[in-house]
Design a protein around this motif. Structure first.
Motif, mmCIF file in Angstrom:
data_model
loop_
_atom_site.group_PDB
_atom_site.id
_atom_site.type_symbol
_atom_site.label_atom_id
_atom_site.label_comp_id
_atom_site.label_asym_id
_atom_site.label_seq_id
_atom_site.Cartn_x
_atom_site.Cartn_y
_atom_site.Cartn_z
ATOM 1 N N GLY A 69 0.781 -1.009 -0.034
ATOM 2 C CA GLY A 69 0.119 -0.003 0.040
ATOM 3 C C GLY A 69 0.636 1.309 0.020
ATOM 4 N N ALA A 70 2.084 1.174 -0.396
ATOM 5 C CA ALA A 70 2.894 2.501 -0.380
ATOM 6 C C ALA A 70 2.500 3.172 -1.566
ATOM 7 N N PRO A 71 2.279 4.502 -1.459
ATOM 8 C CA PRO A 71 1.895 5.584 -2.353
ATOM 9 C C PRO A 71 2.857 5.551 -3.531
ATOM 10 N N THR A 72 2.484 6.045 -4.680
ATOM 11 C CA THR A 72 3.171 5.756 -5.678
ATOM 12 C C THR A 72 4.468 6.732 -5.686
ATOM 13 N N LEU A 73 4.116 7.863 -5.422
ATOM 14 C CA LEU A 73 5.326 9.073 -5.197
ATOM 15 C C LEU A 73 6.353 8.482 -4.332
ATOM 16 N N GLN A 74 5.950 7.752 -3.160
ATOM 17 C CA GLN A 74 6.947 7.198 -2.272
ATOM 18 C C GLN A 74 7.747 6.098 -2.993
ATOM 19 N N ILE A 75 7.002 5.235 -3.461
ATOM 20 C CA ILE A 75 7.836 4.089 -4.479
ATOM 21 C C ILE A 75 8.635 4.724 -5.301
ATOM 22 N N TYR A 76 8.590 5.826 -5.844
ATOM 23 C CA TYR A 76 9.488 6.510 -6.859
ATOM 24 C C TYR A 76 10.590 6.772 -6.012
#
Lengths: 330, 292
Positions: free
Chosen positions: A233-240
């Motif tokens: 459930g990590a947000p996309t921005l954080q994944i980047y």
């Protein structure tokens, strides 16, 4: 930029140590292709054919690259002015160089131009690459648009931007006719701002290429980790920010090297865009070297400045090439 | 594989609209100068001076193109760019051909006929790609003068071969490194010699990297300015130098439409190559440079 698969690579990559990376594991299989005489027993000629074929290129490199570097170094220690004179002058020309106010202007400008050009190109390149990596419809049509400036000459780029930013007839006029009558854009003729026009045009020309490098990097990243993070459930921005961008480290390094070396070599663009002016407001080491050597009758100072440029680039490139070539462990 | 594309792609609707908006904005930024050049080159001077540079031409004409090609004044002669265009062609063709052939042979030697010090030699050649060319200008000018090649197309051909070798060698080396050594060895067992192996075994497989190298060299040499400006003068100049002279000359009325047409003529060959061979180029480059 060692990625397995991408749809693209730069067109006219001007600077490209592209593909330095990628270590060939296969190389180890055959430690040495037998260089010996084939079963024909043809003797010396056949045995040394490979070296014979390589030798002209090696000779040319030794003479025209390394010999000429030594030659220029010698000139920088000579009294040469209008023409090469081989009379020892010690460090006189270097002292003169570092006492020339114009040289400081050139270095300061290189700092501004190089810093901004590299930073913006990296940022823009990465940003557009990430945008393009969002399963974009029409990606195939957009990529060439970002990349085509790489195919054209800096002289053309400079000519185009010089016209586009023309104070009076260019951007100014466009804004006025759209109703923004107080708008002025005079950077090309404003000594304080002219260097930034070089940044704009430079970024326009190269950032697409940097984008291509990052896109290649993005497509080469292992999906498993990303999938796992998504499931968590990590947000996309954080994944980047946390997972993807850190993995692009090698691409950052390659891109940085390419941009740095292009920035130091930049010459054509300044000549076409501002001619080094207004006054000496966009002087760079490259234009400094050229004018002192060929038009200002100070060949010794010019040679000294060329040596300074070489040493700056060598300080970056030599360790880079060394580590790249070592990694191959052939 | 585009299957891998965007594994972390954003899928919410609002952000996607922003993403597309940004991409279009960037596309406009990259296309704008080309558009402005094109439109300006098709306008008469009066329209340029009175109108908005983004407007489409009211009565498009090729006057500026014709003048740039055949009648614009560059230096003291007023015969347009055509002579310089051919200078560039005459420079590019032999320079690209020879540097590519040498690069192929070097790459072959450095991967299939390794000997002690092969890495050092490759490193030395590679470093030659990165030097600021300012550091060789004066010696080169002297040598060209002594060889009787000053301000000549053959002189420029020599220069571009010499300073292109590092790149062509790099491309072929990285391509041939991945070529199975077993095949080469088998051929050797059969008694095939150096050139026979190259000609019959490696060369037929080299089309992608040849295309890559040719396009790369073509683009670089066509676009070169520093060498052209340093080693030629007058009628012997290549296209980029002539363009710069045309644009920066300050005599008479500034004909922006002619300048833009001239710039487009100078850009056309490399743009054309990019448009026509871009895809193939890309494929080849990945094969050659990255697969290693």
């Amino acid at each position: 930029m060692s990625s397995k698969d991408v749809g693209m690579q730069p067109a006219g990559a001007r600077a490209a140590p592209m593909g330095l990376p990628a270590s060939p594991s296969r190389d180890d299989l055959v430690k040495q292709a037998p260089p010996g005489p084939g079963s024909g027993g043809v003797g010396w000629l056949q045995a040394n054919m490979a070296k014979l074929v390589l030798s002209p290129s090696l000779a040319v490199t030794l003479v025209f690259v390394y010999g000429f570097i030594v030659w220029t170094v010698v000139l920088s220690f000579s009294t040469s002015r209008l023409l090469p004179i081989y009379k020892w002058a010690g460090l006189e020309q270097y002292a003169r160089l570092w006492a020339t106010p114009n040289w400081y202007v050139a270095i300061k400008n290189l700092g501004i131009y190089g810093g901004l050009y590299i930073a913006i190109s990296l940022f823009l390149g990465l940003f557009i690459a990430i945008l393009l990596d969002q399963r974009i419809r029409g990606e195939g049509g957009l990529r060439p648009i970002f990349l085509y400036p790489m195919a054209i000459s800096f002289i053309v780029t400079g000519t185009a931007w010089k016209w586009f930013l023309n104070p009076g007839l260019g951007l100014d006029r466009v804004m006025h006719s759209w109703g923004w009558t107080s708008f002025t854009f005079d950077w090309l003729i404003n000594p304080d701002m002219a260097i930034y026009t070089v940044v704009i045009a430079g970024v326009w020309q190269t950032s697409g290429f940097i984008m291509a490098m990052f896109l290649a990097g993005l497509r080469g990243i292992d999906n498993e980790v990303i999938k796992a993070a998504q499931i968590d459930g990590a947000p996309t921005l954080q994944i980047y920010w946390r997972i993807i961008i850190p993995q692009l480290r090698p691409v950052f390094l390659s891109a940085l090297i390419i941009l740095l070396h292009m920035a130091i070599k930049s010459y054509d663009l300044v000549i076409a865009l501002t001619g080094g002016g207004p006054g000496n407001a966009t002087e760079l080491p490259s234009t400094f070297m050229y004018s002192y050597t060929f038009t200002r009758n100070a060949m010794g100072v010019g040679a000294a400045s060329a040596v300074m440029m070489l040493m700056t680039i060598a300080a970056v490139i030599v360790p880079y090439l060394y580590s790249e070539l070592r990694e191959r462990r052939t | 594989m585009s299957v891998d594309a965007g594994s972390a792609a954003i899928s919410a609707r609002g952000p996607r609209i922003i993403i597309y908006g940004l991409l279009i904005l960037f596309a406009v930024f990259y296309l704008l100068p080309l558009y402005v050049m094109l439109v300006t080159s098709l306008k008469p001077l009066s329209e340029i001076q009175s109108g908005n540079m983004l407007q489409l031409p009211q009565a498009p004409s090729f006057y500026a193109w014709e003048k740039a090609w055949g009648a614009a004044c560059i230096g003291v002669t007023c015969e347009g760019l055509k002579g310089f265009f051919w200078n560039s062609i005459r420079m590019v063709v032999p320079a690209v051909t020879i540097s590519t052939i040498l690069g192929a042979l070097n790459g072959y030697v450095l991967t299939k006929w390794k000997f002690r010090g092969h890495k050092l030699i490759f490193g030395l050649m590679l470093f030659g790609c990165f030097i600021p060319f300012q550091v060789v200008l004066v010696p080169m000018a002297q040598v060209l003068g002594r060889l009787g090649l000053a301000s000549s197309t053959p002189g420029l051909v020599l220069v571009h071969i010499v300073y292109g070798l590092g790149f062509t060698t790099l491309f072929f080396r990285n391509f041939y490194v991945a070529f199975p050594d077993e095949l080469v060895r088998a051929a050797m067992m059969d008694g095939a010699g150096f050139f026979r192996i190259f000609w019959r075994i490696l060369l037929p497989a080299s089309l992608p990297i040849i295309v890559v190298t040719v396009i790369y060299q073509f683009t670089n040499i066509w676009n070169d300015f520093l060498f052209g400006a340093s080693f030629t003068s007058g009628d012997a100049a290549p296209m980029t130098v002539a363009l710069n002279n045309l644009v920066s000359s300050s005599t008479g009325v500034k004909e922006y439409n002619v300048d833009m047409a001239a710039a487009l003529i100078a850009a056309l060959p490399t743009l054309l190559v990019y448009v026509v061979a871009g895809r193939y180029f890309v494929r080849g480059l990945m094969a050659g440079a990255v697969k290693g």
